[in-house]
Write a protein that holds these residues in place. Structure first.
Motif, PDB file in Angstrom:
ATOM      1  N   THR A 175      18.439  11.202  23.037  1.00  0.00           N
ATOM      2  CA  THR A 175      19.890  11.410  23.070  1.00  0.00           C
ATOM      3  C   THR A 175      20.457  10.975  24.417  1.00  0.00           C
ATOM      4  N   LEU A 176      19.759  11.313  25.495  1.00  0.00           N
ATOM      5  CA  LEU A 176      20.207  10.860  26.818  1.00  0.00           C
ATOM      6  C   LEU A 176      20.176   9.333  26.893  1.00  0.00           C
ATOM      7  N   LEU A 177      19.103   8.716  26.404  1.00  0.00           N
ATOM      8  CA  LEU A 177      19.020   7.250  26.397  1.00  0.00           C
ATOM      9  C   LEU A 177      20.118   6.627  25.541  1.00  0.00           C
ATOM     10  N   THR A 178      20.436   7.258  24.423  1.00  0.00           N
ATOM     11  CA  THR A 178      21.530   6.768  23.576  1.00  0.00           C
ATOM     12  C   THR A 178      22.833   6.765  24.368  1.00  0.00           C
ATOM     13  N   ASN A 179      23.105   7.877  25.051  1.00  0.00           N
ATOM     14  CA  ASN A 179      24.328   7.953  25.864  1.00  0.00           C
ATOM     15  C   ASN A 179      24.338   6.868  26.932  1.00  0.00           C
ATOM     16  N   LEU A 180      23.242   6.745  27.656  1.00  0.00           N
ATOM     17  CA  LEU A 180      23.197   5.807  28.776  1.00  0.00           C
ATOM     18  C   LEU A 180      23.240   4.348  28.325  1.00  0.00           C
ATOM     19  N   THR A 181      22.523   4.002  27.252  1.00  0.00           N
ATOM     20  CA  THR A 181      22.560   2.610  26.783  1.00  0.00           C
ATOM     21  C   THR A 181      23.933   2.246  26.233  1.00  0.00           C
ATOM     22  N   GLY A 182      24.687   3.236  25.793  1.00  0.00           N
ATOM     23  CA  GLY A 182      26.042   2.966  25.321  1.00  0.00           C
ATOM     24  C   GLY A 182      26.947   2.413  26.414  1.00  0.00           C
ATOM     25  N   PHE A 183      26.633   2.743  27.668  1.00  0.00           N
ATOM     26  CA  PHE A 183      27.446   2.251  28.787  1.00  0.00           C
ATOM     27  C   PHE A 183      27.096   0.819  29.181  1.00  0.00           C
ATOM     28  N   VAL A 184      26.004   0.280  28.649  1.00  0.00           N
ATOM     29  CA  VAL A 184      25.566  -1.066  29.016  1.00  0.00           C
ATOM     30  C   VAL A 184      26.278  -2.136  28.184  1.00  0.00           C
ATOM     31  N   PHE A 185      26.799  -1.766  27.023  1.00  0.00           N
ATOM     32  CA  PHE A 185      27.485  -2.734  26.175  1.00  0.00           C
ATOM     33  C   PHE A 185      28.760  -3.229  26.853  1.00  0.00           C
TER      34      PHE A 185
ATOM     35  N   PRO B 235      37.695   5.503  23.166  1.00  0.00           N
ATOM     36  CA  PRO B 235      37.179   6.807  22.744  1.00  0.00           C
ATOM     37  C   PRO B 235      35.641   6.866  22.796  1.00  0.00           C
ATOM     38  N   ALA B 236      34.981   5.766  22.511  1.00  0.00           N
ATOM     39  CA  ALA B 236      33.516   5.746  22.566  1.00  0.00           C
ATOM     40  C   ALA B 236      33.017   6.003  23.988  1.00  0.00           C
ATOM     41  N   ILE B 237      33.688   5.439  24.970  1.00  0.00           N
ATOM     42  CA  ILE B 237      33.303   5.669  26.362  1.00  0.00           C
ATOM     43  C   ILE B 237      33.563   7.127  26.732  1.00  0.00           C
ATOM     44  N   GLY B 238      34.667   7.672  26.267  1.00  0.00           N
ATOM     45  CA  GLY B 238      34.972   9.083  26.521  1.00  0.00           C
ATOM     46  C   GLY B 238      33.903  10.003  25.944  1.00  0.00           C
ATOM     47  N   VAL B 239      33.497   9.737  24.696  1.00  0.00           N
ATOM     48  CA  VAL B 239      32.439  10.532  24.069  1.00  0.00           C
ATOM     49  C   VAL B 239      31.139  10.371  24.852  1.00  0.00           C
ATOM     50  N   GLY B 240      30.853   9.159  25.307  1.00  0.00           N
ATOM     51  CA  GLY B 240      29.641   8.918  26.088  1.00  0.00           C
ATOM     52  C   GLY B 240      29.633   9.681  27.402  1.00  0.00           C
ATOM     53  N   ILE B 241      30.765   9.718  28.078  1.00  0.00           N
ATOM     54  CA  ILE B 241      30.862  10.447  29.352  1.00  0.00           C
ATOM     55  C   ILE B 241      30.681  11.946  29.117  1.00  0.00           C
ATOM     56  N   ILE B 242      31.417  12.479  28.163  1.00  0.00           N
ATOM     57  CA  ILE B 242      31.309  13.915  27.871  1.00  0.00           C
ATOM     58  C   ILE B 242      29.899  14.246  27.387  1.00  0.00           C
ATOM     59  N   GLY B 243      29.353  13.393  26.521  1.00  0.00           N
ATOM     60  CA  GLY B 243      28.005  13.620  26.012  1.00  0.00           C
ATOM     61  C   GLY B 243      26.951  13.616  27.106  1.00  0.00           C
ATOM     62  N   THR B 244      27.117  12.761  28.087  1.00  0.00           N
ATOM     63  CA  THR B 244      26.164  12.695  29.199  1.00  0.00           C
ATOM     64  C   THR B 244      26.255  13.944  30.071  1.00  0.00           C
ATOM     65  N   VAL B 245      27.459  14.425  30.302  1.00  0.00           N
ATOM     66  CA  VAL B 245      27.637  15.655  31.080  1.00  0.00           C
ATOM     67  C   VAL B 245      27.035  16.845  30.329  1.00  0.00           C
TER      68      VAL B 245
END
Length: 167
Positions: A47-57, A64-74
């Motif tokens: 799940t952490l890798l999913t969040n982090l790899t989402g920022f590489v695209f 909204p996807a970036i927002g979910v990724g930031i909140i999800g990582t926190v």
């Protein structure tokens, strides 16, 4: 590229699926007060890798996807602290349960978004993602996660982990 999908996308999707499957099993374990240490580690890592790899695209501006990724990582960082640094002791047990379920929910939320975007039969019912069928499915996923989270919070009371040197 493999069928128009990059290696990064393929990796991202695979770890997302692993995170969802293991997350569902881990939450099931929480309901029966089982730690499931190996599956929990897989769930949290993927799940952490999913969040982090989402920022590489590649992206153009805040979405909204970036927002979910930031909140999800926190949320994931707090979950990792509660589970591994604080060993789920005292109030950290509840923080772990809540953040683990929220992390699973974010994975499921994104899964529903992707299914409605990529599966033609679903996309026909909600081409913009703002139609009632999409909202109904997302609402159902949210209600299920809230219900499971509530039950897990009440039921998950694992025995303290064995600590070497402590009798």
């Amino acid at each position: 590229m493999f069928f128009g999908v990059s290696t990064l996308q393929t990796f991202h999707v695979l770890i997302s699926i692993i995170g969802i499957v293991t997350g569902l099993i881990v939450v099931w374990g929480l309901l029966s007060s089982r730690r499931m240490s190996t599956l929990t580690a897989i769930f949290l890592a993927t799940t952490l890798l999913t969040n982090l790899t989402g920022f590489v695209f590649p992206f153009k501006g805040f979405t909204p996807a970036i927002g979910v990724g930031i909140i999800g990582t926190v949320v994931m960082a707090l979950c990792l602290v509660a589970r591994y640094l604080k060993q789920m002791e005292n109030g950290w047990r509840g923080i772990y349960v809540v953040t683990a379920v929220i992390s699973l929910y974010f994975n499921l939320f994104v899964l529903v978004v992707q299914l409605f975007l990529k599966v033609p039969a679903l996309n026909a019912y909600a081409p913009t993602g703002s139609e009632p069928p999409f909202a109904a499915v997302q609402g159902l996923v949210l209600l299920l996660c809230v219900g499971l989270g509530f039950l897990a919070f009440r039921r998950f009371h694992p025995l303290p982990a064995h600590r070497p040197g402590i009798a």
